[in-house]
Design an enzyme around this catalytic site. Structure first.
Site, PDB file in Angstrom:
ATOM      1  N   LYS A 193      51.517  32.764  39.516  1.00 25.68           N
ATOM      2  CA  LYS A 193      50.594  31.638  39.518  1.00 25.68           C
ATOM      3  C   LYS A 193      51.321  30.328  39.232  1.00 25.68           C
ATOM      4  CE  LYS A 193      45.985  30.507  37.684  1.00 25.68           C
ATOM      5  NZ  LYS A 193      44.933  30.973  36.745  1.00 25.68           N
ATOM      6  N   GLU A 230      42.349  40.222  38.833  1.00 25.87           N
ATOM      7  CA  GLU A 230      43.359  39.465  38.087  1.00 25.87           C
ATOM      8  C   GLU A 230      43.541  40.043  36.684  1.00 25.87           C
ATOM      9  OE1 GLU A 230      43.862  34.939  36.231  1.00 25.87           O
ATOM     10  OE2 GLU A 230      41.899  35.770  36.742  1.00 25.87           O
ATOM     11  N   CYS A 251      43.125  33.498  40.711  1.00 24.36           N
ATOM     12  CA  CYS A 251      41.980  32.925  40.013  1.00 24.36           C
ATOM     13  C   CYS A 251      41.637  31.557  40.600  1.00 24.36           C
ATOM     14  CB  CYS A 251      42.255  32.848  38.515  1.00 24.36           C
ATOM     15  SG  CYS A 251      40.761  32.538  37.531  1.00 24.36           S
TER      16      CYS A 251
END
Length: 555
Positions: A359, A284, A417
């Site tokens: 995200k 990430e 994540c």
């Protein structure tokens, strides 16, 4: 003495629970400690004189568990005031409304229903804590149950909430059927003579017998279901050859150019000693300079061996984390981070973006600040943490499509994540047709093994819930491959520069019961709680009316 007793029971329960969660002593936690840790808390609820005491006990318990198990949030530099400090206070306040519920549950006239309602309230509490803007699915019962093979496999029906329900049910049942150890008299605990037979078979009343029998039935079902799935053969229908690169290079401490060169060299070393993979996996946020707006940089640096040369030479697609413009068609070169999203992109050997995912669930007060569009809010954050810009969340659930070397295509989801900790989010992505999950993470800032293993344990349940393979590619750990039974098949050691080549099996796509109905169990618990809140006062009034009528008739 009364206050000391309540405080001691609450602290004891919190400490046991925190030790049950993966920690610096027990890397994968302890399911035994997790099973017994709620017993002292149950007794604290029993001893509470009123709802206020129960509320404070539970608030203190949650705050203590949060600090003891997630202490590593304090390493999040300037954000520690939010990640650990504010969050501890916030969770203490959020729990205050649940304490009174537990107070009422442990005093139900029907003793048989106490464990059941205790488990119901507990499931709803953990779901409540794990959803919404401040969602943090850490500090929950499933984190203690990683090694509880007898119960884990039910997650494909109930999600992790079923695990929470079963363990909370067992803990509260044990608290009731072990009266030979603890005996409550006028808000004090007296230690009676211990009878080991009664400890093992402490079912002296019909109510205790019913509770014991019900727990036995639940245990047998969970164990039987889990054994069935653990013994089922896994037959792959395809495979994906991946090269996982664990750079172990803290982005907060290492200059980006050096970090990028290091990742390239580490990848080259792995590729030189393995078969050509279908996909290279980095972690990430590895591409700090926004892709593709900073594309010229990647054609010029690192100077000795540029990023574009690296991709072209190896002719292998790369999956890496970066920040992308929310509108990929725009050519706006603004540096305003409100314009970008924390993203994963699939990059071709020609240094072009083939596919991406942004995200959706951002980290509160770190990646996203509420009301950040207001100038006065930006001024506050600027004075507290030094800057006032942030990402904005992605707005599309989507999969990434990869064409393998043999010409076949594969579709996979890429929760970023801590998104891999959210059951319903991953289920939503899975239902789009995802054949496996690939998670890119960077927890290197935590500097603790417990943080890495905790994140892994939370994420590992996605493989069972969705009956699919999970691949985790991280900066410092825990990089691993988990099969649909929740078993780790390949991994890399924590905080180590390493690479892993793996031929990952892909299993038949299926939509499990949980994937189809998602959080149906917490929803049911919510309805039960609402019914409990409505019906209980009515029963109290009815009892009072009958007692008053009887007294009048007797006179």
């Amino acid at each position: 003495m009364y206050i000391f007793t309540l405080f001691s029971l609450t602290v004891l329960s919190a400490v046991l629970f925190a030790l049950g969660i993966p920690n610096e002593l027990l890397y994968f936690g302890s399911h035994v400690l997790g099973l017994i840790s709620l017993i002292p808390l149950y007794y604290a609820f029993v001893l509470s004189k009123n709802r206020k005491c129960s509320a404070i006990c539970f608030g203190l318990w949650v705050a203590l568990v949060h600090v003891l198990s997630s202490f590593w949030l304090g390493f999040f530099r300037d954000f520690a005031i939010f990640t650990l400090g504010v969050s501890s206070v916030a969770y203490f306040l959020l729990t205050l409304c649940f304490g009174p519920l537990f107070y009422e549950v442990v005093r139900l006239r029907n003793k048989r229903m106490r464990p059941l309602f205790f488990a119901v309230v507990w499931v709803f509490w953990e779901w409540f804590k794990s959803n919404g803007f401040l969602a943090y699915p850490w500090g929950t019962i499933p984190m203690t149950a990683f090694r509880s093979e007898w119960v884990k496999q039910i997650a494909d029906i109930t999600g992790v909430w079923g695990i929470s329900f079963v363990i909370a049910l067992f803990s509260s049942s044990l608290a009731i059927i072990l009266p030979s150890i603890f005996h409550v008299v006028e808000n004090t605990i007296q230690v009676k003579k211990i009878n080991f037979a009664s400890i093992l078979f402490g079912v002296k009343t019909k109510a205790e017998t019913s509770i014991f029998a019900f727990c036995l039935v639940v245990f047998c079902f969970c164990a039987g279901y889990s054994m069935y799935h653990l013994n089922q053969p896994l037959v792959p229908v395809d495979n994906l050859k991946v090269a996982i690169v664990q750079a172990n290079s803290n982005s907060w401490e290492v200059e980006f150019n050096e970090q990028l060169a290091h990742s390239i060299n580490l990848t080259e070393s792995l590729l030189n000693h393995s078969e050509k993979p279908d996909l290279i996996l980095w972690h990430e946020g590895i591409l700090h300079y926004t892709f593709p707006l900073s594309l010229p940089y990647y054609f010029l640096y690192p100077e000795k061996y540029t990023f574009s040369e690296f991709l072209k030479k190896n002719n292998i697609p790369l999956l890496a984390g970066t920040a992308l413009p929310m509108n990929m068609d725009t050519q706006n070169s603004s540096n305003d981070l409100h314009f970008f999203a924390n993203s994963v992109c699939l990059i071709s050997p020609d240094c072009e973006i083939l596919d991406w995912y942004s995200k959706i669930h951002l980290v509160p007060f770190a990646e996203y600040m509420p009301l950040i569009e207001k100038e006065w809010v930006r001024n506050i954050f600027s004075s507290l943490v030094g800057f006032s810009s942030a990402y904005i969340p992605g707005n599309e659930y989507k999969l990434i499509t990869l064409t393998k070397q043999n010409g076949k295509t594969i579709h996979f989801s890429t929760p970023i994540c801590f998104e891999d900790a959210f059951s319903s989010l991953c289920a939503h992505l899975h239902n789009l047709g995802s054949e496996l999950i690939i998670n890119l993470t960077d927890d290197s800032w935590s500097h603790t093994k417990s943080a890495e293993y905790q994140h892994f344990v939370v994420a590992s349940y996605r493989s069972i819930e969705l009956r699919t393979t999970l691949i985790r590619s991280t900066n410092s750990g825990y990089s691993c491959i988990v099969n649909p039974k929740g078993i780790v098949t390949d991994d890399l050691p924590l905080f180590t520069e390493a690479g892993l080549y793996a031929d990952v099996p892909i299993y038949p796509y299926q939509i499990t019961f949980y994937a189809r109905f998602k959080d149906w169990l917490p929803s049911m618990c919510y309805l039960i709680i609402i019914g409990f809140i409505i019906i209980k006062p009515l029963k109290v009034k009815k009892t009072y009316f009958l007692e008053t009528t009887d007294k009048k008739e007797s006179h």
